[in-house]
Design an enzyme around this catalytic site. Sequence first.
Site, mmCIF file in Angstrom:
data_model
loop_
_atom_site.group_PDB
_atom_site.id
_atom_site.type_symbol
_atom_site.label_atom_id
_atom_site.label_comp_id
_atom_site.label_asym_id
_atom_site.label_seq_id
_atom_site.Cartn_x
_atom_site.Cartn_y
_atom_site.Cartn_z
ATOM 1 N N HIS A 232 0.807 -1.223 0.000
ATOM 2 C CA HIS A 232 0.000 0.000 0.000
ATOM 3 C C HIS A 232 0.844 1.279 0.000
ATOM 4 C CE1 HIS A 232 -3.513 -2.517 0.929
ATOM 5 N NE2 HIS A 232 -2.809 -3.066 1.889
HETATM 6 O O1 RIB Z 1 -4.903 0.098 4.501
HETATM 7 C C1 RIB Z 1 -3.517 0.011 4.338
HETATM 8 C C2 RIB Z 1 -2.801 0.949 5.251
HETATM 9 O O2 RIB Z 1 -2.997 0.545 6.596
HETATM 10 C C3 RIB Z 1 -1.281 0.928 5.049
HETATM 11 O O3 RIB Z 1 -0.764 2.199 5.333
HETATM 12 C C4 RIB Z 1 -0.798 -0.060 6.054
HETATM 13 O O4 RIB Z 1 0.547 0.183 6.468
HETATM 14 C C5 RIB Z 1 -1.742 0.208 7.194
HETATM 15 O O5 RIB Z 1 -1.243 1.321 7.901
#
Ligand code: RIB
Length: 304
Positions: A232
Site C-alpha cells: 500500500h
Molecule cells: O490500509 C492500508 C494501510 O494501513 C497501510 O498504510 C498499512 O501500512 C496500514 O497502515
Amino acid sequence: MTTKIIMDTDPGIDDAAALTMAINDPALDLKLVTAVAGNVTVDKTTANALKIVNFFKQDIPVAAGAKQPLIKPFEDAARIHGESGMPGYDFGDDYGEPIAKSAVEALHDEIMAADEPITLVPTGSYTNIALLFSQYPEVKDHIKEIVAMGGTLSKGNMTSAAEFNVFTDPHAAKIMYDSGVPIVMVGLDITLKALLTPDTLDKLATMGRAGEMLHDLITHYNDGDENGHPMHDVNTIFYLLHPEAITTEEMWVDVQTEGPAMGETVGDIRGAYHDGKTNAKVCVDIDTDYFNKWFLEEVSAIKD
Ligand code: RIB
Ligand code: CA
C-alpha cells in the site's frame, strides 16, 4: 531537482518498504520522519522508523507523534504486521533515539524552515497532520501537496466501506480533506491492484542487504494472497516518481465520521454536490507490471 518530502508513518511492513524507497531514491530528499500510532503502538512505530533510518545509516530526524486517534479508541493492525510491526528481520538494538521534539513541533519547524514548499507523505492515520493543522494553520501555505495512502472509492479493508488509515482516525482524515491543501488520494483502488508478485518477492532475496531485509519482512506480512502482497504505502512513492503510471480523477472527497460507514471516503464522482469544487486527485488505476519492475529497479540500485 529533488523533491523535498516528509513521511508521517506507522511502520508497518509496507511503510518500511516505502521508507526504503524514499531514503534511497536520488530524486527525493527525505527531510523528516514522524511516527504515529496505527499498525502498532507509537512507541513501536517510532522504533521501527528508527530501525529503517539506521539500517541505511542516514542522519534523518525521527519524531514520535500521536499515541491515539483524536476521538476514536485506538485499534491496531498487529494481526497483519505482527506484534512488533516489523517481524522477520533482526535490526539489532542500537538504532538510535527519536528527537526530543514531538511530531507536530518537528513538522511545523521543518515545513516553516524549508526554502520551498514541502510534500507531505502520510502512510498511517492522519492524526499528526490534523493536530498540526489545528495548532499551526499557517503551515498549510508552505505545503506543496499531501500524497496520502488511505481511503477507497470501492471496498474497504476494515469494513466494507472503510480503509484502515482513514478508519483509524476518521476525524483527523476529515480535518485533512477539509484543509484546502491539495491532496493525492492513494487508496485501495490502486494499492490492491499493484500487488508485489511472488516472483518479485523471490528476486528481492537476491538483491543485497536491502533486498534481503525487505524480503524477510514481506514474508511475514499477513496482507495478500497467492497472487501477491499489496505494498500500500509504497504506491505513494511510486506516484511521486512515476505519476505517468497512475491514472487519477479530480473530485471532492468527504469523510464519514460517524455511523456504520465511519471512515468511508465518499467521492463526489459526478461533481454534483460541491459547486464544482474538488479537494483531491484520486488514484483510480495503475500499471501493475511497471510497479513490480520499478520496485526491483529501486532495490537493485541501493548500494550495500
Ligand atoms: O490500509 C492500508 C494501510 O494501513 C497501510 O498504510 C498499512 O501500512 C496500514 O497502515
Ligand atoms: Ca502504513
